[in-house]
Motif scaffolding. Structure first.
Motif, PDB file in Angstrom:
ATOM      1  N   ASN A  87      13.134 -25.407  -7.185  1.00  0.00           N
ATOM      2  CA  ASN A  87      11.811 -25.540  -7.791  1.00  0.00           C
ATOM      3  C   ASN A  87      11.842 -26.297  -9.110  1.00  0.00           C
ATOM      4  OD1 ASN A  87      10.214 -24.087  -5.800  1.00  0.00           O
ATOM      5  ND2 ASN A  87      11.409 -22.324  -6.427  1.00  0.00           N
ATOM      6  N   SER A  88      12.990 -26.866  -9.451  1.00  0.00           N
ATOM      7  CA  SER A  88      13.119 -27.581 -10.721  1.00  0.00           C
ATOM      8  C   SER A  88      12.959 -29.088 -10.526  1.00  0.00           C
ATOM      9  CB  SER A  88      14.493 -27.298 -11.343  1.00  0.00           C
ATOM     10  OG  SER A  88      15.496 -28.051 -10.687  1.00  0.00           O
ATOM     11  N   THR A  89      12.894 -29.790 -11.642  1.00  0.00           N
ATOM     12  CA  THR A  89      12.832 -31.253 -11.588  1.00  0.00           C
ATOM     13  C   THR A  89      14.220 -31.859 -11.360  1.00  0.00           C
ATOM     14  OG1 THR A  89      13.065 -31.360 -13.985  1.00  0.00           O
ATOM     15  CG2 THR A  89      10.813 -31.354 -13.101  1.00  0.00           C
ATOM     16  N   LEU A  90      15.265 -31.039 -11.355  1.00  0.00           N
ATOM     17  CA  LEU A  90      16.630 -31.537 -11.167  1.00  0.00           C
ATOM     18  C   LEU A  90      16.968 -31.801  -9.696  1.00  0.00           C
ATOM     19  CD1 LEU A  90      18.498 -29.155 -13.643  1.00  0.00           C
ATOM     20  CD2 LEU A  90      17.832 -31.547 -14.016  1.00  0.00           C
ATOM     21  N   ILE A  91      16.189 -31.218  -8.791  1.00  0.00           N
ATOM     22  CA  ILE A  91      16.489 -31.351  -7.364  1.00  0.00           C
ATOM     23  C   ILE A  91      16.343 -32.806  -6.914  1.00  0.00           C
ATOM     24  CG2 ILE A  91      14.141 -30.835  -6.625  1.00  0.00           C
ATOM     25  CD1 ILE A  91      15.367 -29.386  -4.213  1.00  0.00           C
ATOM     26  N   GLU A  92      17.244 -33.237  -6.039  1.00  0.00           N
ATOM     27  CA  GLU A  92      17.149 -34.580  -5.486  1.00  0.00           C
ATOM     28  C   GLU A  92      16.004 -34.666  -4.498  1.00  0.00           C
ATOM     29  OE1 GLU A  92      20.662 -36.250  -3.835  1.00  0.00           O
ATOM     30  OE2 GLU A  92      21.407 -36.756  -5.813  1.00  0.00           O
ATOM     31  N   SER A  93      15.404 -35.829  -4.456  1.00  0.00           N
ATOM     32  CA  SER A  93      14.276 -36.060  -3.573  1.00  0.00           C
ATOM     33  C   SER A  93      14.495 -37.358  -2.801  1.00  0.00           C
ATOM     34  CB  SER A  93      12.997 -36.150  -4.415  1.00  0.00           C
ATOM     35  OG  SER A  93      11.921 -36.599  -3.633  1.00  0.00           O
ATOM     36  N   ASN A  94      14.806 -37.242  -1.524  1.00  0.00           N
ATOM     37  CA  ASN A  94      14.920 -38.399  -0.633  1.00  0.00           C
ATOM     38  C   ASN A  94      15.880 -39.464  -1.165  1.00  0.00           C
ATOM     39  OD1 ASN A  94      12.963 -37.518   1.399  1.00  0.00           O
ATOM     40  ND2 ASN A  94      11.490 -37.757  -0.256  1.00  0.00           N
ATOM     41  N   TRP A  95      17.066 -39.037  -1.536  1.00  0.00           N
ATOM     42  CA  TRP A  95      18.039 -39.927  -2.151  1.00  0.00           C
ATOM     43  C   TRP A  95      18.367 -41.139  -1.281  1.00  0.00           C
ATOM     44  CZ3 TRP A  95      23.037 -41.430  -0.859  1.00  0.00           C
ATOM     45  CH2 TRP A  95      23.730 -42.118  -1.852  1.00  0.00           C
ATOM     46  N   MET A  96      18.569 -40.947   0.004  1.00  0.00           N
ATOM     47  CA  MET A  96      18.988 -42.046   0.877  1.00  0.00           C
ATOM     48  C   MET A  96      17.877 -43.075   1.055  1.00  0.00           C
ATOM     49  SD  MET A  96      21.371 -43.532   2.549  1.00  0.00           S
ATOM     50  CE  MET A  96      22.669 -42.324   2.665  1.00  0.00           C
ATOM     51  N   VAL A  97      16.679 -42.642   1.373  1.00  0.00           N
ATOM     52  CA  VAL A  97      15.571 -43.583   1.552  1.00  0.00           C
ATOM     53  C   VAL A  97      15.270 -44.288   0.232  1.00  0.00           C
ATOM     54  CG1 VAL A  97      13.113 -43.820   2.114  1.00  0.00           C
ATOM     55  CG2 VAL A  97      14.585 -42.392   3.550  1.00  0.00           C
TER      56      VAL A  97
END
Length: 197
Positions: A52-62
């Motif tokens: 739930n934090s802003t540190l989480i990766e989001s769609n790194w590959m795309v």
């Protein structure tokens, strides 16, 4: 010239379920002080807090393949990522690690025939490599937990790409059935329908 129409460039990569990869990355970066992305804050966070934090990766590959590091992703970005993988990549899957290594060896004519190469390969197959963090005690997330749902939501585009890669992996399997390296096709034809919600 390095690459010509007669000698096309091709890369290879091992793909992993993006949700599993994000969870694994969370555990890895808690202790990987040698990594540029190491963040000591993660040591104090639960997986749920991380999700739930802003540190989480989001769609790194795309994001990497489309060049959109922070912008909102579109269906066209996923299509572009699929196209790049389709045209340029021999795909492997972490869930089929040994088969993937065998494919890479055959396709690229790698010939690990000395004791050191074979030992390295065997260690990879047994331990998962130097970046493996299988020894970490992992929190089990309930499939209905808000944390898992958030990880899935933040990696929707990568999940679509991964589903496509799994189909491509199956399609490429026939390249390695009683086929010499010289007869292997250089084009991929897996198709996919893309919807980012």
């Amino acid at each position: 010239e390095l690459f010509t129409p007669e000698v096309p460039g091709k890369m290879f990569s091992i793909f992993r379920d993006p949700v599993e990869r994000v969870i694994s990355l969370y555990y890895y970066l808690q202790t990987a002080t040698w990594e540029p992305t190491y963040n000591p804050v993660l040591q104090q966070m639960s997986l749920e807090e991380y999700a739930n934090s802003t540190l989480i990766e989001s769609n790194w590959m795309v994001r990497t393949l489309s060049g959109k590091r922070t912008e909102k992703l579109t269906e066209e970005d996923v299509t572009l990522a699929m196209s790049i993988i389709k045209e340029k990549c021999l795909v492997g899957l972490l869930d089929h690690f040994e088969e993937s290594l065998n494919r890479f060896d055959k396709y690229f004519r790698f010939r690990p025939n000395d004791d050191e190469s074979n030992q390295c390969r065997n260690e990879l197959l047994v331990s998962g490599g130097s970046n493996s963090n299988g020894s970490h005690k992992r929190e089990q997330l309930d499939p209905e937990s808000p944390a898992l749902k958030n990880i899935q939501k933040k990696n929707r585009a990568d999940t679509l790409l991964y589903n496509y890669v799994q189909k491509l992996f199956e399609e490429q399997r026939h390249w390695f059935e009683d086929t010499s390296v010289d007869e292997m096709p250089r084009e991929n034809s897996a198709n996919a329908e893309i919807r980012i919600a």
